[in-house]
Design an enzyme around this catalytic site. Structure first.
Site, short mmCIF file in Angstrom:
data_model
loop_
_atom_site.label_atom_id
_atom_site.label_comp_id
_atom_site.label_asym_id
_atom_site.label_seq_id
_atom_site.Cartn_x
_atom_site.Cartn_y
_atom_site.Cartn_z
CG ASP A 38 -9.74 86.84 107.92
OD1 ASP A 38 -10.03 88.05 107.79
OD2 ASP A 38 -8.60 86.40 107.69
N GLY A 41 -13.80 92.14 104.47
CA GLY A 41 -13.30 93.21 103.60
C GLY A 41 -13.14 92.72 102.16
NE ARG A 42 -9.27 88.72 102.67
CZ ARG A 42 -8.81 87.68 103.35
NH1 ARG A 42 -8.27 86.68 102.70
NH2 ARG A 42 -8.89 87.66 104.66
NE ARG A 51 -11.95 97.11 105.68
CZ ARG A 51 -11.31 95.94 105.52
NH1 ARG A 51 -10.84 95.60 104.35
NH2 ARG A 51 -11.14 95.14 106.54
CG HIS A 55 -17.20 94.91 108.71
ND1 HIS A 55 -16.34 93.85 108.79
CD2 HIS A 55 -16.42 96.02 108.58
CE1 HIS A 55 -15.08 94.29 108.72
NE2 HIS A 55 -15.12 95.61 108.58
CD1 TRP A 87 -9.00 97.66 120.56
CD2 TRP A 87 -10.52 99.19 119.99
NE1 TRP A 87 -10.14 97.42 121.29
CE2 TRP A 87 -11.09 98.34 120.95
CE3 TRP A 87 -11.31 100.23 119.46
CZ2 TRP A 87 -12.40 98.50 121.42
CZ3 TRP A 87 -12.61 100.38 119.93
CH2 TRP A 87 -13.14 99.53 120.89
NE ARG A 89 -9.31 95.55 110.85
CZ ARG A 89 -9.87 94.58 110.15
NH1 ARG A 89 -11.01 94.79 109.54
NH2 ARG A 89 -9.30 93.40 110.05
CG LEU A 149 -24.89 77.93 120.96
CD1 LEU A 149 -23.97 76.77 120.58
CD2 LEU A 149 -25.21 78.75 119.71
NE ARG A 206 -7.54 83.87 109.72
CZ ARG A 206 -6.78 84.75 110.35
NH1 ARG A 206 -6.02 84.37 111.35
NH2 ARG A 206 -6.79 86.03 109.99
CG LEU A 213 -4.01 79.75 116.12
CD1 LEU A 213 -3.37 79.16 117.36
CD2 LEU A 213 -5.48 79.36 116.05
CB SER A 214 -5.05 86.35 114.11
OG SER A 214 -4.62 86.25 112.78
C1 FPP Z 1 -12.59 90.06 109.56
O1 FPP Z 1 -12.72 90.49 108.25
C2 FPP Z 1 -13.75 90.47 110.32
C3 FPP Z 1 -13.71 91.40 111.32
C4 FPP Z 1 -12.53 92.10 111.76
C5 FPP Z 1 -14.95 91.78 112.02
C6 FPP Z 1 -15.93 90.69 112.27
C7 FPP Z 1 -17.25 91.29 112.37
C8 FPP Z 1 -18.40 90.70 111.97
C9 FPP Z 1 -18.46 89.32 111.50
C10 FPP Z 1 -19.68 91.43 111.97
C11 FPP Z 1 -20.14 91.91 113.28
C12 FPP Z 1 -20.23 90.87 114.32
C13 FPP Z 1 -21.08 90.91 115.34
C14 FPP Z 1 -21.00 89.90 116.42
C15 FPP Z 1 -22.16 91.91 115.40
P1 FPP Z 1 -11.69 91.58 107.70
O2 FPP Z 1 -12.34 92.92 107.83
O3 FPP Z 1 -10.38 91.44 108.37
O4 FPP Z 1 -11.65 91.13 106.19
P2 FPP Z 1 -10.40 91.15 105.20
O5 FPP Z 1 -9.31 90.33 105.84
O6 FPP Z 1 -10.96 90.51 103.97
O7 FPP Z 1 -10.05 92.58 105.02
#
Ligand code: FPP
Length: 260
Positions: A38, A41-42, A51, A55, A87, A89, A149, A206, A213-214
């Site tokens: 998590d 975005g931040r 954003r 990612h 989905w 978003r 792994l 997390r 736990l979302s």
């Molecule tokens: C949460 O951050 C992250 C996600 C919803 C996406 C996770 C994706 C990746 C780590 C990259 C791609 C992964 C693979 C396996 C290729 P958020 O966008 O909710 O951040 P925020 O809470 O700060 O807005």
């Protein structure tokens, strides 16, 4: 998630891998570490970036986490990459995330294979484009013999959907007289989860400081230790995993029993 995604439950056949020990011992290192990634975005917002930049950097952190897990002796690593709720978003962000996944699958799988990583995917993969589904299946098949792994990526995953789908299969089995509800056991149920054959997570991490736990591995995390870290996912590295493992080592696990 549709019941047809649950190949492991068809006919309630015993799963070949069910003999894996799912209960850790107090004092033992975690067999299975699961991470709610998590803060992408931040991370981007704090740098004035879009954003998608977060990612992208998050995908680099995925690579670091896998390497760190191997180095630090974690046998099972599960990463929550995309929830069933994600989905909702904006379409542009979904496109960015699925594009990143596509890129990741094309560029990283050979490396995973070479490093002895076995990839599994849990979640409703039917919601992804056909080319991604094909790549996911190919990646799982081509790494299936690896044992260094066990990497699981949760994609379009939701814990409640997973539990509901397992319950549906069991209800149908009871209706058809294939299962007696009076003697139904936990293993009858866990066989219907995406994680059939996998050990339960001992440790759930997390990042980003959020403490929930979302909808992640709800059934499986019943006795997991939870560690919340104040690091945004794109900044996650080997030291953060080591810290979480050290914190885990300080916890006393009782699995519901009284201290003795
Ligand atoms: C949460 O951050 C992250 C996600 C919803 C996406 C996770 C994706 C990746 C780590 C990259 C791609 C992964 C693979 C396996 C290729 P958020 O966008 O909710 O951040 P925020 O809470 O700060 O807005």
């Amino acid at each position: 998630m549709s019941a047809r995604s649950h190949t492991a439950v068809a006919g309630l056949a015993p799963d070949a891998e069910r003999d894996i020990e799912t209960k850790g011992e107090s004092g033992a290192p975690p067999t299975h570490v699961a991470i709610i990634m998590d803060g992408n975005g931040r991370w981007a917002a704090s740098r004035g970036l879009p954003r998608v930049a977060g990612h992208r950097e998050g995908a680099r952190a995925v690579r670091r986490a896998i390497e760190a897990a191997i180095e630090q002796g974690v046998g099972w690593l599960t990463l929550y990459a995309f929830s069933s709720e994600n989905w909702r978003r904006p379409a542009s962000e979904i496109l960015d995330l699925t594009g990143l996944l596509r890129h990741y699958l094309r560029t990283e799988i050979a490396e995973l294979r070479a490093n002895g990583v076995r990839l599994r995917v849990i979640g409703d993969r039917d919601r992804f484009d056909p080319d991604i589904r094909t790549e996911l299946l190919a990646a799982e098949r081509s790494t299936a013999a690896n044992t260094r792994l066990n990497l699981t990526i949760a994609l379009s995953y939701g814990g409640r959907d997973e539990i509901l789908a397992a319950a549906r299969v069991l209800a149908a089995a009871a209706r058809d007289g294939r299962l007696d509800p009076a003697v139904m056991e936990e293993t009858d149920f866990t066989r219907g989860l995406f994680t059939a054959g996998m050990p339960d997570p001992d440790l759930v991490i997390r990042t980003s400081g959020e403490q929930r736990l979302s909808n992640f591995l709800l059934w499986q995390s019943a006795y997991a230790e939870l560690v919340f870290q104040d690091v945004l996912w794109p900044d996650f590295g080997a030291a953060h995993l080591a810290d979480a493992l050290a914190e885990f080592a300080r916890r006393e696990r009782r699995f519901g029993a009284r201290p003795g």
